[in-house]
Design a protein around this motif. Structure first.
Motif, short mmCIF file in Angstrom:
data_model
loop_
_atom_site.label_atom_id
_atom_site.label_comp_id
_atom_site.label_asym_id
_atom_site.label_seq_id
_atom_site.Cartn_x
_atom_site.Cartn_y
_atom_site.Cartn_z
N SER A 35 -11.39 -12.66 -62.25
CA SER A 35 -12.81 -12.71 -61.88
C SER A 35 -13.00 -12.58 -60.38
O SER A 35 -13.93 -11.92 -59.91
N ALA A 40 -17.76 -9.34 -60.45
CA ALA A 40 -18.59 -9.20 -61.65
C ALA A 40 -18.72 -7.75 -62.11
O ALA A 40 -18.69 -7.46 -63.30
N THR A 244 -23.04 -5.86 -63.11
CA THR A 244 -23.01 -7.24 -62.62
C THR A 244 -23.50 -8.22 -63.68
O THR A 244 -22.87 -9.25 -63.94
N GLN A 245 -24.63 -7.91 -64.31
CA GLN A 245 -25.14 -8.76 -65.39
C GLN A 245 -24.16 -8.80 -66.56
O GLN A 245 -23.98 -9.83 -67.21
N TYR A 248 -21.52 -11.29 -65.63
CA TYR A 248 -21.98 -12.66 -65.83
C TYR A 248 -21.95 -13.03 -67.32
O TYR A 248 -21.48 -14.10 -67.71
N SER A 252 -19.43 -15.94 -69.87
CA SER A 252 -19.83 -16.90 -70.90
C SER A 252 -19.30 -16.50 -72.27
O SER A 252 -18.92 -17.35 -73.08
N SER A 320 -14.37 -19.02 -63.12
CA SER A 320 -14.73 -17.74 -62.52
C SER A 320 -15.04 -17.78 -61.04
O SER A 320 -15.10 -16.73 -60.40
N TYR A 324 -20.03 -16.69 -59.75
CA TYR A 324 -20.49 -16.53 -61.13
C TYR A 324 -21.50 -17.60 -61.54
O TYR A 324 -21.79 -17.76 -62.72
N ALA A 327 -24.15 -17.15 -64.16
CA ALA A 327 -23.76 -17.09 -65.58
C ALA A 327 -23.98 -18.42 -66.30
O ALA A 327 -23.90 -18.47 -67.53
#
Length: 492
Positions: A35, A40, A244-245, A248, A252, A320, A324, A327
């Motif tokens: 990470s 990300a 990037t999203q 994140y 999870s 991470s 992060y 997230a």
């Protein structure tokens, strides 16, 4: 005729639990490093390409992971029948794999989005033919969990070593993809070579491939719906949001997947035995095993879900890194999906699939997929990873509730309302104790805080279950203590 030596459920569970723990421990070692190196957006590229490849793995497998276990488990006591069945299934799997690879190459050539990820897709496509070659369904049907665990852990260790040796920069995500293929599926070559000791060579002329088409198609529809569901959130983030999203959300999701594997560990071990029992008319033993599985899911499910919701911020930062932190909300939302996913997996794979009723979980998954897709189309553009997490959680809940409704007359044979209530109470008690503890240790190091909070929550949760005389927990824990057996007789 050669009767297959039946393995101990306890030994199988221990080995599979060890394998599941390795699936949890090794990411704990690698994920924080990866990470921080790939960041990300780099992880987002890996997540998107993996989600796409998983669809082609699905089409190559044709439902074989479930069908192969069920079919081989029924005939495993007859080596001649087993050998012929394995030959038939392996032949079908190879044809499907070849077609899947051809379609993937065509799609890379004509889809612009796929062309952006050409290198990653080509590397990860090795998973398609390696999984087909490995015939994991044969080893599960024969309950060879010791072998499965040893070879899987060995290749994971090799993967970790290679990762630290060769992944050092943000642009090394293709190298990381190569290593994940080797660590995750490199052992499938060994599976293929070892299979010659487990089954005899059979001429293709002796085989009847047609008999498997209809049941395979039914399970393929289930696997297709399931795979579409499992990868839809990541794929939609790739199209509707950004890398990037996706990174994140991937942070999870990795935690979610590890927890589901832990909660479903017993059910995975029981699947071939359940298929064997139901296929041979041993209904009483069938439901006895299901009651054990459901008790484990309830106890483990409430434990991990509640703790991870409370400590999501520390867990994300520990695994991470501070970058992060966005997230955390997505993780808190998606933790609820862990419980629903484990429940769905049990009702689908361990109850309905052994009975040949795969059309029911297929319908449940399609309904869940429709719910997920509709929500994520609306929620991902404004909310990103959190929108994907909401859609996933609602979809998991809908799928599980559909199965519960269909099996409503049989739920009492598998679940205990008293057991569920005790797990809820224990979760509430442990949470009430955890809240002030979080405030007391807020100034300590991240690892120390997680260790202390996890220890307190664990002790209080399981102590509460024992005090409330929850049978599954008490039998497992007290039976390991010298004076525990007498205590069980007097107390429970």
């Amino acid at each position: 005729m050669s009767r297959h030596k039946r393995k101990s459920i306890k030994v199988n569970f221990i080995m599979n639990a060890f394998l599941t723990c390795s699936n949890f421990i090794f990411p704990l070692i690698t994920f924080p490093y990866v990470s921080r190196v790939l960041l990300a957006d780099g992880n987002g590229k890996i997540n998107f390409a993996t989600a796409i490849i998983n669809y082609f793995v699905l089409f190559a497998s044709l439902g074989m992971p479930l069908y192969g276990v069920r079919t081989c488990a029924i005939v495993r006591d007859d080596r001649k029948k087993l050998s012929r069945t394995v030959k038939e299934l392996f032949t079908i799997s190879m044809v499907a794999t070849a077609l899947s690879l051809v379609v993937l190459l065509v799609m890379i050539g004509i889809v612009p989005k796929f062309q952006e990820y050409r290198g990653l897709l080509l590397v990860l496509s090795s998973n398609i033919w390696l999984q087909a070659l490995g015939m994991d369904w044969l080893y599960q049907a024969l309950e060879e969990y010791s072998y499965i665990t040893v070879r899987s852990v060995a290749f994971k260790i090799v993967g970790i070593i290679l990762m630290f040796m060769f992944v050092h920069e943000h642009g090394d995500y293709v190298v990381y993809a190569v290593i994940t293929v080797l660590g995750g599926n490199g052992s499938m070559v060994l599976n293929y070579l070892r299979s010659f000791k487990l089954v005899d060579r059979v001429s293709l002329r002796e085989c009847n491939l047609r008999q498997h088409v209809k049941p395979l198609f039914g399970l393929f529809l289930l696997s297709a719906a399931w795979s579409l569901y499992a990868n839809m959130d990541t794929a939609m983030l790739g199209f509707l949001s950004n890398d990037t999203q996706n990174g994140y959300f991937g942070a999870s999701v990795k935690i979610k997947q590890m927890l589901i594997a832990c909660i479903s560990a017993l059910g995975t071990v029981l699947l071939p035995r359940l298929a064997n029992y139901f296929g041979n008319g041993r209904t009483r033993e069938f439901y006895d095993l299901l009651r054990k599985d459901s008790s484990f899911i309830m106890v483990a499910g409430f434990y991990v879900v509640v703790f991870c919701i409370f400590d999501a911020d520390e867990i994300i930062r520990f695994l991470s890194g501070d970058t992060y932190e966005p997230a955390v909300p997505a993780m808190r939302v998606i933790m609820l999906a862990v419980f629903f996913s484990a429940l769905y997996t049990m009702l689908s794979n361990n109850v309905l699939v052994p009975q040949g009723k795969e059309r029911i979980p297929t319908l449940a998954t399609v309904i869940g997929l429709a719910s997920l897709t509709a929500l994520e189309i609306v929620l991902i553009p404004p909310l990103g990873a959190v929108g994907a997490a909401i859609g996933t959680t609602v979809g998991e809940a809908v799928g599980a509730l559909v199965l519960c409704f269909y099996l409503r007359h049989d739920l009492s044979k598998m679940f205990s309302g008293e057991n569920i209530l005790k797990c809820i109470v224990a979760s509430v008690v442990a949470s009430c104790v955890l809240l002030p503890v979080r405030g007391l240790v807020s100034d300590g190091g991240l690892f120390v805080r997680l260790l202390l909070q996890g220890s307190v929550f664990t002790i209080v949760y399981f102590a509460a279950l024992i005090l409330m005389r929850e049978k599954f927990t008490s039998s497992v824990i007290l039976s390991r203590i010298p004076w525990g057996k007498k205590c069980m007789r007097d107390y429970i």
